[in-house]
Design an enzyme around this catalytic site. Structure first.
Site, mmCIF file in Angstrom:
data_model
loop_
_atom_site.group_PDB
_atom_site.id
_atom_site.type_symbol
_atom_site.label_atom_id
_atom_site.label_comp_id
_atom_site.label_asym_id
_atom_site.label_seq_id
_atom_site.Cartn_x
_atom_site.Cartn_y
_atom_site.Cartn_z
ATOM 1 N N ILE A 34 -17.833 11.017 15.934
ATOM 2 C CA ILE A 34 -17.695 10.627 14.530
ATOM 3 C C ILE A 34 -16.265 10.186 14.231
ATOM 4 O O ILE A 34 -16.035 9.198 13.528
ATOM 5 C CB ILE A 34 -18.110 11.809 13.614
ATOM 6 C CG1 ILE A 34 -19.619 12.097 13.770
ATOM 7 C CG2 ILE A 34 -17.771 11.503 12.159
ATOM 8 C CD1 ILE A 34 -20.094 13.362 13.067
ATOM 9 N N ASN A 58 -11.250 15.645 10.954
ATOM 10 C CA ASN A 58 -12.569 15.513 11.579
ATOM 11 C C ASN A 58 -12.745 16.414 12.795
ATOM 12 O O ASN A 58 -13.867 16.771 13.133
ATOM 13 C CB ASN A 58 -12.777 14.039 11.969
ATOM 14 C CG ASN A 58 -13.910 13.870 12.961
ATOM 15 O OD1 ASN A 58 -15.084 13.868 12.577
ATOM 16 N ND2 ASN A 58 -13.583 13.765 14.246
ATOM 17 N N ASN A 116 -24.059 39.048 19.169
ATOM 18 C CA ASN A 116 -23.641 38.769 20.554
ATOM 19 C C ASN A 116 -22.335 37.998 20.618
ATOM 20 O O ASN A 116 -21.977 37.483 21.683
ATOM 21 C CB ASN A 116 -24.720 37.931 21.268
ATOM 22 C CG ASN A 116 -26.059 38.613 21.284
ATOM 23 O OD1 ASN A 116 -26.103 39.837 21.388
ATOM 24 N ND2 ASN A 116 -27.127 37.857 21.144
ATOM 25 N N ASN A 150 -26.995 28.441 9.559
ATOM 26 C CA ASN A 150 -27.750 28.087 10.757
ATOM 27 C C ASN A 150 -27.686 29.254 11.736
ATOM 28 O O ASN A 150 -26.592 29.735 12.041
ATOM 29 C CB ASN A 150 -27.139 26.824 11.392
ATOM 30 C CG ASN A 150 -28.101 26.124 12.309
ATOM 31 O OD1 ASN A 150 -29.311 26.381 12.263
ATOM 32 N ND2 ASN A 150 -27.593 25.258 13.144
ATOM 33 N N TYR A 180 -19.291 28.895 12.886
ATOM 34 C CA TYR A 180 -19.238 27.489 12.457
ATOM 35 C C TYR A 180 -19.631 27.366 10.974
ATOM 36 O O TYR A 180 -18.963 26.670 10.197
ATOM 37 C CB TYR A 180 -20.189 26.692 13.346
ATOM 38 C CG TYR A 180 -20.190 25.198 13.160
ATOM 39 C CD1 TYR A 180 -19.153 24.408 13.656
ATOM 40 C CD2 TYR A 180 -21.248 24.560 12.512
ATOM 41 C CE1 TYR A 180 -19.182 23.028 13.516
ATOM 42 C CE2 TYR A 180 -21.280 23.185 12.369
ATOM 43 C CZ TYR A 180 -20.250 22.413 12.874
ATOM 44 O OH TYR A 180 -20.284 21.053 12.732
HETATM 45 P P1 NAD Z 1 -17.378 15.661 19.103
HETATM 46 O O1 NAD Z 1 -17.375 16.932 19.863
HETATM 47 O O2 NAD Z 1 -18.089 14.483 19.687
HETATM 48 O O3 NAD Z 1 -15.871 15.216 18.779
HETATM 49 C C1 NAD Z 1 -14.921 16.126 18.282
HETATM 50 C C2 NAD Z 1 -13.534 15.642 18.652
HETATM 51 O O4 NAD Z 1 -12.601 16.604 18.161
HETATM 52 C C3 NAD Z 1 -13.329 15.552 20.175
HETATM 53 O O5 NAD Z 1 -12.738 14.320 20.518
HETATM 54 C C4 NAD Z 1 -12.425 16.714 20.469
HETATM 55 O O6 NAD Z 1 -11.571 16.528 21.613
HETATM 56 C C5 NAD Z 1 -11.630 16.823 19.157
HETATM 57 N N1 NAD Z 1 -11.023 18.151 19.030
HETATM 58 C C6 NAD Z 1 -11.610 19.352 19.233
HETATM 59 N N2 NAD Z 1 -10.706 20.326 19.096
HETATM 60 C C7 NAD Z 1 -9.530 19.742 18.769
HETATM 61 C C8 NAD Z 1 -8.234 20.232 18.508
HETATM 62 N N3 NAD Z 1 -7.967 21.549 18.577
HETATM 63 N N4 NAD Z 1 -7.251 19.362 18.233
HETATM 64 C C9 NAD Z 1 -7.495 18.031 18.195
HETATM 65 N N5 NAD Z 1 -8.720 17.495 18.415
HETATM 66 C C10 NAD Z 1 -9.725 18.360 18.731
HETATM 67 O O7 NAD Z 1 -17.935 16.042 17.664
HETATM 68 P P2 NAD Z 1 -18.625 15.114 16.546
HETATM 69 O O8 NAD Z 1 -20.096 15.310 16.630
HETATM 70 O O9 NAD Z 1 -18.072 13.750 16.565
HETATM 71 O O10 NAD Z 1 -18.166 15.906 15.215
HETATM 72 C C11 NAD Z 1 -17.047 15.522 14.445
HETATM 73 C C12 NAD Z 1 -16.956 16.429 13.233
HETATM 74 O O11 NAD Z 1 -18.176 16.376 12.485
HETATM 75 C C13 NAD Z 1 -16.755 17.907 13.587
HETATM 76 O O12 NAD Z 1 -15.920 18.509 12.617
HETATM 77 C C14 NAD Z 1 -18.141 18.468 13.488
HETATM 78 O O13 NAD Z 1 -18.136 19.856 13.254
HETATM 79 C C15 NAD Z 1 -18.693 17.686 12.322
HETATM 80 N N6 NAD Z 1 -20.146 17.629 12.274
HETATM 81 C C16 NAD Z 1 -20.872 16.987 13.222
HETATM 82 C C17 NAD Z 1 -22.254 16.946 13.129
HETATM 83 C C18 NAD Z 1 -23.106 16.211 14.136
HETATM 84 O O14 NAD Z 1 -24.327 16.196 13.969
HETATM 85 N N7 NAD Z 1 -22.544 15.605 15.178
HETATM 86 C C19 NAD Z 1 -22.898 17.577 12.069
HETATM 87 C C20 NAD Z 1 -22.122 18.227 11.117
HETATM 88 C C21 NAD Z 1 -20.753 18.235 11.216
#
Ligand code: NAD
Length: 447
Positions: free
Chosen positions: A221, A287, A298, A346, A352
Site C-alpha cells: 500500500i 503507513n 498465547n 479480529n 494489531y
Molecule cells: P506490507 O507488509 O506489504 O508493507 C508494509 C511496509 O512497511 C513494508 O515495506 C515494511 O518493510 C514496512 N515496515 C514495517 N516495519 C517498519 C518499520 N519499523 N520501519 C519502517 N518501515 C517498516 O503491508 P501492507 O499490506 O502494504 O500494509 C500497509 C499498511 O496498511 C499497514 O499499516 C497495515 O497495517 C495497513 N493495513 C493493511 C491491510 C491489508 O489488507 N493489506 C488492511 C488494513 C490495514
C-alpha cells in the site's frame, strides 16, 4: 495473489453458475487511469426538503455532465434541508424511482448536515440518513457505492471530497459517513474554492511543490501511496527499513523521489527525518505496519510489543517530533493508517487491533489542535481487505472470506487506499479533519 473467483464471474459460464447457485457476483470495478474516462454517464442532482446549499457550481466542476439518458453514473441527493421524519419521506420519494437505474460502478451520494444537539427532530432525521446510506450500500450491488457527506458549512468546503467520491478514484469506498468542517479561514497553503474552479484538467497535479514522506513505502500500500502522490505532483520520500533498501531505492528512482532507510521505531527516527528534510514537509503518511498474530492467551510480550511499537507508538513519536519542530508546513496533511481490525476487532489480533484503534484515538484527539496550532489536518484511512503481500500470507479460507465479506464482494487494491490518501492530502481538503475513512468496500465487519 490474483482473485480468480472475480475473474471467473466475469466469464459467461461464471455468470451462469453464480446466478444459478446464488453465489456472490462481484462487478469488476471501474478505477481511475491517468487520462482515462471518468464515470460512465451523467449526474442527477436531486433535493429533499428545502435546501440552502449552493451545490450546482460545485457539481458543475466535477466534470460530469447532466444525466440525459435516464442511466445516471452518479446521483447526488441534497438532504441538508431535511429536518424531521416527514422530510425523510422526501428522501424516499427522490431516491425510490432512480436507484435501480444507476449505472454499474456508479455513485449514490447523500448530502446531510451534522445532527443538531439542540433539536432532536433534526438530529433524528439527519442520523436516519446514515442508516439509509449504509443499508442502501448493502443492497445496491453492481459495483455501485453509496456514501453520506455531512456539511457543517458551505458546499465549496466539500468540493475536493465530492470530486473524489464522484470519480473512479473512490471505487472501493462505500458505506462511509464523512464530516466536512466549516474551514472559514483557508489555512495558508490550502486551496480555496477558486483554485479548484478551473475544472478537472487544471487539477491534474494538485500536489506540485509539495513534499510527501510515506513510511513503509518500499512495497504494498505504501508504494501505491507514494506513486499516487507523485502522480499528483508531490516530491516523495520513500521511507522503509534498511532490509528493504533495494526496494525503497527502486521505488524512489521510478518516482523521481528519494529513499530514506531507517527503522521507524528507532529512537533517532524523528531526528533522521528532520535531517533528511531540512526545509520541512507538507504530507506525512504513516503507513508502515506489521502483524504478529496470535490469540491473547498465547501471545508473549515479544509478539505484543513490536506491533504496538511499529503501528502506534512510532506514529505518536514521529508525529510529535515533526510537529514540535514545526517541520510540517501550514496547509500540511498527516494521514495515518488504521484498519477495520481496529474498528471491529479480529480474533488473533488483539495487539494489531489495539494499535489500529489507538490510531483512531490519536487522530480524533490531535486533529482539532494540529489544525489550530499548525494549520495541519490529521485523518486516517482504515483499509479493509486489500490485496497485498500481507493478505496473501493469510490462510486460503480466511482470505476468501475476507475478500467476499463486503458489499462489493471483492478485495480492494493498494491503489484504492492510495487514492483515498491523495484526496485527504489534496490542497482543497482543508475542511476534512479528524476523519477515519474506511477503504473496505463496506466490509460487513464493524459499522
Ligand atoms: P506490507 O507488509 O506489504 O508493507 C508494509 C511496509 O512497511 C513494508 O515495506 C515494511 O518493510 C514496512 N515496515 C514495517 N516495519 C517498519 C518499520 N519499523 N520501519 C519502517 N518501515 C517498516 O503491508 P501492507 O499490506 O502494504 O500494509 C500497509 C499498511 O496498511 C499497514 O499499516 C497495515 O497495517 C495497513 N493495513 C493493511 C491491510 C491489508 O489488507 N493489506 C488492511 C488494513 C490495514
Amino acid at each position: 495473489m490474483a482473485d480468480r473467483y472475480l475473474s471467473f464471474t466475469g466469464t459467461a459460464p461464471g455468470r451462469f453458475l453464480t446466478r444459478r447457485l446464488g453465489l456472490p457476483r462481484p462487478a469488476a470495478l471501474t478505477r481511475h487511469t491517468p487520462g482515462g474516462p471518468g464515470l460512465d454517464g451523467g449526474l442527477l442532482h436531486l433535493t429533499a426538503g428545502t435546501s440552502t446549499l449552493d451545490l450546482a457550481p460545485v457539481l458543475a466542476r466535477t466534470g460530469l455532465g447532466a444525466d440525459d439518458d435516464g442511466r445516471p453514473a452518479a446521483v447526488v441527493l441534497d438532504a441538508t434541508g431535511v429536518r424531521d421524519v416527514d422530510g425523510l419521506a422526501d428522501v424516499h420519494a427522490a431516491l425510490h424511482p432512480v436507484v435501480r437505474s444507476v449505472a454499474t460502478s456508479g455513485r449514490i451520494l447523500v448530502l446531510g448536515t451534522p445532527p443538531d444537539p439542540d433539536d432532536h427532530h433534526q438530529a433524528a432525521a439527519q442520523q436516519a440518513l446514515e442508516g439509509l446510506t449504509r443499508s442502501l450500500g448493502k443492497e445496491t450491488g453492481r459495483g455501485r457505492t453509496v456514501n453520506l457527506v455531512r456539511l457543517a458549512g458551505a458546499a465549496a468546503a466539500a468540493e475536493s471530497t465530492l470530486r473524489f467520491l464522484l470519480s473512479p478514484k473512490s471505487a472501493y469506498v462505500s458505506g462511509q459517513v464523512i464530516d466536512i468542517g466549516t474551514a472559514p479561514d483557508t489555512a495558508p497553503g490550502d486551496a480555496d474554492a477558486d483554485d479548484t474552479a478551473a475544472g478537472p484538467g487544471a487539477d491534474d497535479r494538485p500536489l506540485t511543490g509539495r513534499t510527501a514522506l510515506v513510511t513503509g513505502a518500499a512495497r504494498g500500500i505504501g508504494e501505491a501511496v507514494a506513486e499516487t502522490l507523485a502522480r499528483d505532483g508531490a516530491r516523495v520520500v520513500v521511507l522503509d527499513v534498511p532490509q528493504a533498501e533495494q526496494d525503497a531505492a527502486r521505488v524512489a528512482e521510478r518516482l523521481g523521489g528519494t529513499a530514506l532507510t531507517l527503522d521507524i521505531t528507532a529512537a533517532h527516527a524523528g531526528r533522521r527525518i528532520l535531517e533528511a528534510l531540512p526545509d520541512g514537509l507538507d504530507i506525512l503518511v504513516h503507513n508502515a505496519g506489521i502483524t504478529r498474530d496470535r490469540r491473547l492467551a498465547n501471545m508473549p510480550a515479544d509478539r505484543w510489543a513490536p506491533v504496538l511499537d511499529v503501528n502506534l507508538a512510532s506514529v505518536l513519536r514521529t508525529t510529535d517530533t515533526l510537529l514540535d519542530a514545526g517541520a510540517l508546513r501550514p496547509g500540511g496533511r498527516i494521514v495515518a493508517t488504521s484498519s477495520i481490525a481496529g474498528i471491529a476487532g479480529n480474533a488473533g489480533q488483539t495487539n494489531y487491533g489495539a494499535a489500529k484503534a489507538g490510531i483512531i484515538g490519536l487522530v480524533r484527539s490531535l486533529a482539532p489542535r494540529a489544525l489550530a496550532a499548525h494549520g495541519v489536518t490529521v485523518n486516517a484511512v482504515a483499509p479493509g481487505f486489500i490485496e497485498t503481500r500481507m493478505t496473501a500470507a493469510v490462510p486460503l479460507f480466511i482470505r476468501e472470506a475476507g475478500r467476499r465479506m463486503n458489499s462489493l464482494a471483492q478485495g480492494g487494491l493498494p491503489a484504492d487506499v492510495a487514492e483515498t490518501t491523495a484526496w485527504l492530502a489534496h490542497p482543497g481538503s482543508g475542511a476534512v479533519n479528524g476523519q477515519i475513512v474506511r477503504v473496505c468496500g463496506q466490509s460487513l465487519l464493524g459499522a
